[in-house]
Design a protein around this motif. Structure first.
Motif, PDB file in Angstrom:
ATOM      1  N   LYS A   1      -5.271   3.786  -3.469  1.00 57.72           N
ATOM      2  CA  LYS A   1      -6.200   2.664  -3.586  1.00 57.72           C
ATOM      3  C   LYS A   1      -5.642   1.585  -4.511  1.00 57.72           C
ATOM      4  O   LYS A   1      -5.950   0.391  -4.349  1.00 57.72           O
ATOM      5  CB  LYS A   1      -7.543   3.176  -4.104  1.00 57.72           C
TER       6      LYS A   1
ATOM      7  N   ASP B   1      -3.982  -1.034  -2.445  1.00 59.33           N
ATOM      8  CA  ASP B   1      -4.948  -1.933  -1.796  1.00 59.33           C
ATOM      9  C   ASP B   1      -5.484  -2.965  -2.785  1.00 59.33           C
ATOM     10  O   ASP B   1      -5.596  -4.160  -2.469  1.00 59.33           O
ATOM     11  CB  ASP B   1      -6.119  -1.137  -1.220  1.00 59.33           C
TER      12      ASP B   1
ATOM     13  N   SER C   1      -4.697   4.103   2.607  1.00 53.28           N
ATOM     14  CA  SER C   1      -5.408   4.868   1.579  1.00 53.28           C
ATOM     15  C   SER C   1      -6.561   5.686   2.138  1.00 53.28           C
ATOM     16  O   SER C   1      -7.013   6.646   1.513  1.00 53.28           O
ATOM     17  CB  SER C   1      -5.928   3.920   0.504  1.00 53.28           C
ATOM     18  N   THR C   2      -7.026   5.336   3.340  1.00 53.04           N
ATOM     19  CA  THR C   2      -8.131   6.096   3.953  1.00 53.04           C
ATOM     20  C   THR C   2      -7.636   7.156   4.927  1.00 53.04           C
ATOM     21  O   THR C   2      -8.442   7.848   5.550  1.00 53.04           O
ATOM     22  CB  THR C   2      -9.082   5.145   4.697  1.00 53.04           C
TER      23      THR C   2
END
Length: 480
Positions: free
Chosen positions: A326, A329, A412-413
């Motif tokens: 994250k 991002d 990240s997901t």
């Protein structure tokens, strides 16, 4: 034998004859400036050392820039992130770095190279600097210069990193760091076709920070003092947590301290990871590149890959796949808000500021060196500087024959990032944030990491039709 369509064949021919290179950069007063466009280079960067110190293994001829496929993967993600500079801490001067340097060059990313390493005899020993300053050490760091001097995207060399990490280490070390800078700059002057800046990366130890900067920016012998730093890097972690501000982090103090600097000052490391357990939001980015801090030259986020210290933007898996964290991002989101026109504007007064003459009175803290008598080069060093080292391994830019990243990468997901590839930039451009978001939306489950297979991280050598087609289409999209 593979049969290519006329379109693919044309793109293959086009791509294999076109070679782009960023323009070299020089120091002008407080700024790094593109030597061709005269635009300021504000460093939008990331510290890059996959594997940490263990990633540097001279016995295996391995370092952060020795594997072309790994660099291709990381360059694609760093290009999307929006960076224009990486810092590489430990390199082996006997290893070929052509592929990696050429890949980063093609995507408009400069390299700042540390000439030292954590191994014995390959850096200045802060506890006894005189004992570590010898001709063998100089031969090693001159080898790094030889290895990287021909790459146009070699932005600069760090002569040392955090040698003074408290008041006690600031007494004997400063003259030796200036001696190393002098020797590096004299070697570059004799053996490089262009001037490459040399400087120091300082720890943010507030009791000695101003004195460190003052000591390295002043001129002992006038304008041409070779021992003077060309730039000053600061490893600063004062902005911590979502509630930090320009003033609470002490950025206003740093601006006041460095506003009249006669050399470029930038964060050579930043990105506090406290309080632990939360992704970094990087809201200091808007301050660092905002109108209040244009006297500084940007910074490098610590660090690209997740290591033991928990500062990573990405997680490198055991099978060479990669997963964005994250933090990546959030940093990309902050970079996308930058005013590129503002940060590329040069400081009109920078070249008018002359360095101060070195004087004991400029040192304010007790214990910091007031000795401006720089040690003479050790025995044998003058011959080494004049004649060059034996059998140097001189790097050169090579054609990039592959652009598509061969291993999967995940957002990240957990969703796979499709069509991940580098995008060679035309017209000698440096990379800039482009507004995109790398992590795909939605959720997914990345493939479980597995032990690396032989060839997983092999070198980039042979062009594939698909890789060239992707590159060609991307280039045509840029041109038209």
């Amino acid at each position: 034998m593979l049969s290519l369509s006329p379109t693919i064949a044309l793109l293959l021919a086009l791509f294999t004859v076109v070679s782009y290179a960023v323009h070299p950069v020089e120091v002008r007063g407080q700024d790094f400036v593109n030597t061709v466009t005269d635009k300021r280079l504000m460093i939008i960067g990331v510290d890059y050392q996959p594997g940490g110190q263990s990633g540097y293994n001279p016995e295996a001829k391995s370092d952060a820039l020795s594997n072309g496929t790994v660099c291709l993967r990381d360059a694609a993600l760093l290009q999307r992130l929006g960076v224009n500079t990486i810092r590489v801490y430990n390199v082996d001067p006997t290893v070929n770095h052509d592929e990696c340097a050429s890949i980063f060059n093609a995507v408009g990313i400069y390299m700042i190279i540390d000439v030292n390493s954590p191994l014995g005899g390959e850096s200045i020993d802060r506890s006894n600097p005189a004992s570590s300053y010898h001709v063998g050490y100089l031969g090693r760091i001159f080898g790094v210069v030889e290895n990287f001097k021909e790459y146009p995207n070699t932005l600069a060399f760090f002569a040392a990193n955090e040698v003074m990490n408290d008041v006690g280490t600031s007494e004997k070390n400063p003259p030796y760091i200036r001696a190393v800078q002098r020797d590096l700059k004299n070697y570059i002057k004799k053996h490089s076709k262009r001037t490459i800046p040399v400087g120091y990366s300082a720890a943010d130890v507030r009791p000695i920070l101003k004195d460190t900067w003052s000591y390295f920016q002043c001129a002992i012998d006038g304008k041409d003092d070779q021992s003077r730093s060309d730039f000053f890097g600061l490893n600063s972690y004062s902005w911590c947590g979502e509630d930090a501000t320009y003033k609470s982090a002490g950025y206003d103090i740093l601006v006041s301290m460095f506003q009249n600097s006669t050399l470029p000052v930038f964060f050579s490391e930043y990105g506090c990871n406290k309080p632990s357990g939360i992704p970094r939001v990087f809201n200091e980015v808007s301050a660092l590149y905002g109108k209040d801090m244009t006297s500084l030259s940007g910074g490098l986020v610590y660090e690209y890959s997740q290591e033991e210290s928990d500062y990573g933007l990405v997680q490198i898996n055991s099978n060479t796949t990669i997963t964005l964290r994250k933090d990546y991002d959030n940093l990309q989101s902050q970079y996308n808000k930058l005013d590129i026109k503002l940060i590329e504007s040069t400081n009109s007064t920078a070249e008018e500021i002359k360095p101060p003459k070195c004087d004991e009175d400029m040192i304010e803290s007790d214990g910091f060196s007031k000795n401006f008598t720089i040690p003479d080069p050790p025995e044998g060093a003058e011959d080494l500087i004049n004649d060059g080292i034996d059998n140097p391994k001189v790097g050169k830019i090579v054609q990039i024959k592959e652009t598509a990243v061969p291993m999967p990468a995940y957002g990240s997901t957990g969703q796979e990032i499709t069509n991940l590839a580098i995008k060679p930039l035309p017209n000698d451009e440096s990379n800039t944030p482009n507004g995109e978001t790398t992590s795909p939306s939605g959720t997914g489950s990345p493939a479980a990491p597995s032990p690396s297979k032989k060839g997983d991280a092999g070198r980039v050598e042979v062009a594939s039709a698909w890789g060239v087609l992707v590159a060609g289409l991307l280039m045509l999209r840029i041109w038209f």
